[in-house]
Design a protein around this motif. Structure first.
Motif, short mmCIF file in Angstrom:
data_model
loop_
_atom_site.label_atom_id
_atom_site.label_comp_id
_atom_site.label_asym_id
_atom_site.label_seq_id
_atom_site.Cartn_x
_atom_site.Cartn_y
_atom_site.Cartn_z
N THR A 30 16.68 7.69 -1.55
CA THR A 30 17.84 6.80 -2.31
C THR A 30 18.70 5.34 -1.20
OG1 THR A 30 18.94 9.15 -2.43
CG2 THR A 30 20.47 7.02 -2.74
N GLY A 31 18.13 4.48 -1.83
CA GLY A 31 18.63 3.68 -0.77
C GLY A 31 17.39 2.51 -0.05
N ILE A 32 15.87 3.67 0.08
CA ILE A 32 14.76 2.95 -0.03
C ILE A 32 13.93 2.11 -0.52
CG2 ILE A 32 12.62 3.55 1.70
CD1 ILE A 32 15.44 4.77 3.23
N PRO A 33 13.76 1.26 0.22
CA PRO A 33 13.00 -0.45 -0.49
C PRO A 33 11.40 0.09 -0.47
CG PRO A 33 13.62 -0.84 1.08
CD PRO A 33 13.87 0.39 1.78
N ILE A 34 10.60 0.09 -1.47
CA ILE A 34 9.20 0.71 -2.04
C ILE A 34 8.56 0.05 -2.78
CG2 ILE A 34 8.08 2.75 -3.55
CD1 ILE A 34 9.33 3.82 -1.47
N ALA A 35 7.38 -0.23 -2.36
CA ALA A 35 6.76 -1.38 -3.06
C ALA A 35 5.63 -0.95 -4.71
CB ALA A 35 5.41 -2.42 -2.08
N VAL A 36 5.74 -1.50 -5.06
CA VAL A 36 4.65 -0.64 -6.70
C VAL A 36 2.97 -1.52 -6.83
CG1 VAL A 36 4.51 0.56 -8.93
CG2 VAL A 36 6.54 0.69 -6.91
N LYS A 37 1.58 -0.32 -6.62
CA LYS A 37 0.71 -1.51 -7.31
C LYS A 37 0.79 -1.50 -8.50
CE LYS A 37 -3.92 -0.19 -7.00
NZ LYS A 37 -4.95 1.23 -6.75
N ASP A 38 0.68 -2.81 -8.82
CA ASP A 38 0.48 -3.60 -9.58
C ASP A 38 -0.07 -3.12 -10.56
OD1 ASP A 38 1.70 -5.66 -11.75
OD2 ASP A 38 0.15 -6.88 -11.20
N ALA A 85 8.05 -3.51 3.16
CA ALA A 85 8.30 -2.24 2.45
C ALA A 85 8.07 -1.28 3.77
CB ALA A 85 7.66 -1.64 1.20
N VAL A 86 8.70 -0.15 3.29
CA VAL A 86 9.58 1.47 3.34
C VAL A 86 7.94 1.88 3.29
CG1 VAL A 86 11.10 3.01 4.86
CG2 VAL A 86 11.63 0.40 4.38
N GLY A 87 8.35 1.98 2.21
CA GLY A 87 7.39 3.10 1.93
C GLY A 87 5.76 2.12 0.24
N ALA A 88 4.84 2.71 -0.04
CA ALA A 88 4.94 2.54 -1.60
C ALA A 88 3.62 3.13 -2.21
CB ALA A 88 3.80 1.04 -1.00
N LEU A 89 3.41 2.98 -3.33
CA LEU A 89 2.91 3.90 -4.40
C LEU A 89 1.27 3.23 -4.25
CD1 LEU A 89 5.12 5.34 -7.53
CD2 LEU A 89 4.60 5.53 -4.95
N GLY A 90 0.88 3.85 -4.63
CA GLY A 90 -0.54 2.83 -4.54
C GLY A 90 -1.22 4.47 -5.14
#
Lengths: 119, 490
Positions: free
Chosen positions: B72-80, B167-172
């Protein structure tokens, strides 16, 4: 026929299967590169796999069927938003078959067909 | 307030105690993004407005103390290559430059449900094919540790964004190492989960029997929280394993919240180093890192042994046949009819060909060609079917070895990050950088990359841990003892 080697003619054939339009220069380039890759993986043929079953995926699940229930799907307008060209609720593409004046079959569709196709 | 350099766990504590708000955190990360993007180019698209709304919602959840999760509230990046509704999802390809998904990927739905804040879509190798992020149609991403180097690939934008504090975390996604190799090059933690435990619905397909979505973050603990959020059975993915993530969490050592207990778990475990994994092409810095990691595990009471996995010698070749074959089939859908690029021609057949030749980059075309060939009449048995049989041997080899060892320790990549332009003209050399990561995809097992130190050129070096299916949380727990997290973000 050595599967680990391709000729420029074969590359042309593969490009046609893959629906890619290669220039003669690209055909030469791909022949060279594919042969290099195939040469690198050639060692596979010496491994005996006669008694081995193939494994197509690793999640160990069998075909899973969903229940035969009605579910809402996305509205056509959402799907068609990305269409390069559309007409009504249809994707529009250039002709697939040659039209001849004699064989003009625009009458082949009844008015009812056209309506049900959203025309 | 500078918040972008903290871990997810630290930020979760700050948010929970209301010392900082989600909006403050988002502002800090956005400021960092605007500062770093000109030199890194990790993002293809920023979603600032939507992110702000999500952060406000997260703050309301904190106020009411409702539905709070670690994300909750954590900024996450997402692979395109992961669909986010109403935002471009391009796969870094000219082919999908204007594609706007009409739905969210299941993993994106789960992130949003947990209250995460989605920052934007990250750069990658086109259709996830590549190991350097140089195959992007929109320009390469640069490594935050040395901007003349690649960030790895294909999830290079995701890894670079986390490493740079963008980003604090990301999906790849990971088909042959696309999470782990960029994690290693950028000095962050990356997990390829067990095949089937994270939904692929809404992940644009490359090689469906190998593709997995997974987390990238600054620590193993952070990765475990993202995995908990995105994992679990999804009826929309036919290969999704019918297990709830909570069933796997029985193995979540972090929940036991007692490091003494983890230590008990490591003690007397047998950890194998496959001899085949330390081949000639591996840098001495990397080999040394593996030795040091082995020493560390031994000091914790584990037993480290050298093992033989002879089938690994043909993993790379097997992979390139299977992955290319599946890619050629999956990418047949790009024909200019329903979505994506269309180059107009008078006849449909010409339109298909011209659209595909114009829309796909060279590496994608190369793999479509190899895959079409491997599946074509007359060559199917000798190439594609042969590769699927070899995959069986590789899987059996792992099964057997896991009876003796509970984990394997290997390098993640034979080298640290290489220079931009160094390998791009030689596909085969590029493929070799995935030699250690590929076997896990073929066997469907989980694999973790954790940073353990730096090379002589001051670039991050990582090791890889492999475990049997469903032991993802064991990997993360052991990884937490090995990881040397950089205190300073480049």
């Amino acid at each position: 026929m050595d599967p680990y080697q391709v000729t420029p003619e074969l590359v042309k054939h593969i490009a046609a299967l893959a629906s890619l339009d290669l220039t003669p220069k690209e055909e030469m380039q791909f022949s060279k590169e594919l042969n290099r890759i195939l040469d690198h993986i050639k060692h596979l043929q010496s491994i005996n796999t006669e008694e081995v079953e193939p494994v197509f995926h690793t999640s160990w699940t069998l075909n899973r069927l969903r229940k035969d229930e009605e579910n809402p799907s996305l509205p056509p307008s959402m799907i068609l938003r990305n269409a390069p060209e559309r007409e009504g609720n249809l994707f529009k593409i250039p002709p697939v078959l040659e039209m001849t004046s004699k064989g003009d079959d625009s009458e082949a569709f009844s008015e009812e067909d056209k309506t049900s196709n959203g025309l | 307030m500078k918040l972008w350099d903290k871990t997810l766990l630290e930020l979760h504590k700050l948010l929970s105690s209301r010392e900082v708000s989600s909006i403050e955190l988002l502002d800090s990360v956005l400021q960092r993004i605007h500062e770093k993007e000109p030199s890194i180019n990790a993002y293809l698209c920023l979603m600032e407005q939507a992110a702000r709304k999500q952060a406000e919602t997260a703050d309301r959840r904190f106020q009411k103390k409702e539905n709070l999760t670690y994300l909750t509230g954590i900024p996450i990046a997402v692979k395109d290559n992961i669909c986010v509704q109403d935002y471009p999802t391009t796969c870094a390809s000219k082919m999908l430059k204007n594609f706007i998904p009409p739905y969210n990927a299941t993993v994106v739905e789960k992130l949003l449900d947990s209250g995460a804040v989605l920052l934007g879509k990250t750069n990658m190798d086109e259709f996830a094919m590549g190991s350097s992020c140089e195959n992007s149609a929109f320009g390469p991403t640069r490594n935050p540790w040395d901007t003349s180097c690649v960030p790895g690939g294909s999830s290079g934008g995701s890894a670079a964004s986390v490493a740079a504090g963008e980003a604090v975390g990301a999906l790849g996604s990971d088909t042959g190492g696309s999470l782990r190799q960029p994690a290693a090059f950028c000095g962050v933690v990356g997990l390829k989960p067990t095949y089937g435990i994270v939904s692929r619905y809404g992940l644009i397909a490359f090689a469906s029997s190998l593709d997995q979505v997974g987390p990238l973050a600054r620590s193993s603990f952070d990765c475990s929280k993202i995995l908990q959020c995105i994992g679990g059975y999804d009826p929309k993915d036919a290969t999704s394993v019918q297990l709830e993530i909570s069933e796997l969490e029985n193995n979540d050592y972090f929940q036991k919240d007692n490091s003494q207990k983890y230590l008990e778990e490591i003690k007397n475990r047998i950890i194998g180093i496959p001899e085949e994994f330390l081949n000639e092409g591996t840098d001495s810095d990397v080999k040394q890192a593996v030795t040091q990691a082995a020493d560390c595990l031994e000091s914790l009471g584990a037993k480290v042994v050298m093992v033989n996995l002879s089938s690994l010698k043909y993993a790379l070749s097997t992979y390139y046949l299977i992955a290319s074959a599946e890619a050629s089939s999956n990418l047949a859908r790009y024909d200019g009819v329903r979505y994506g690029l269309r180059i107009s021609k008078e006849k449909s057949g010409e339109m298909f060909k011209t659209t595909r030749s114009d829309g796909f980059g060279k590496e994608v075309q190369r793999r479509i060609m190899l895959g079409t060939y491997a599946l074509s009449s007359g060559y199917y048995d000798a190439l594609y079917l042969k590769a699927q049989k070899l995959r069986h041997l590789i899987k059996q080899d792992f099964d057997k070895a896991f009876q003796k060892c509970s984990l394997f320790l290997t390098p993640t990549s034979p080298t640290a990050a290489f220079k931009i332009g160094e390998k791009i003209s030689d596909p085969l050399t590029m493929y070799l950088s995935d030699i250690y990561t590929i076997p896990a995809n073929l066997a469907g097992i989980p694999a973790l990359s954790v940073p353990v130190g730096f090379s002589s050129k001051n670039l991050p070096i990582s090791v890889q841990l492999l475990a049997p299916r469903f032991q993802d949380f064991l990997l993360l727990m052991v990884g937490s003892f090995l990881e040397k997290l950089s205190l300073e973000i480049p």
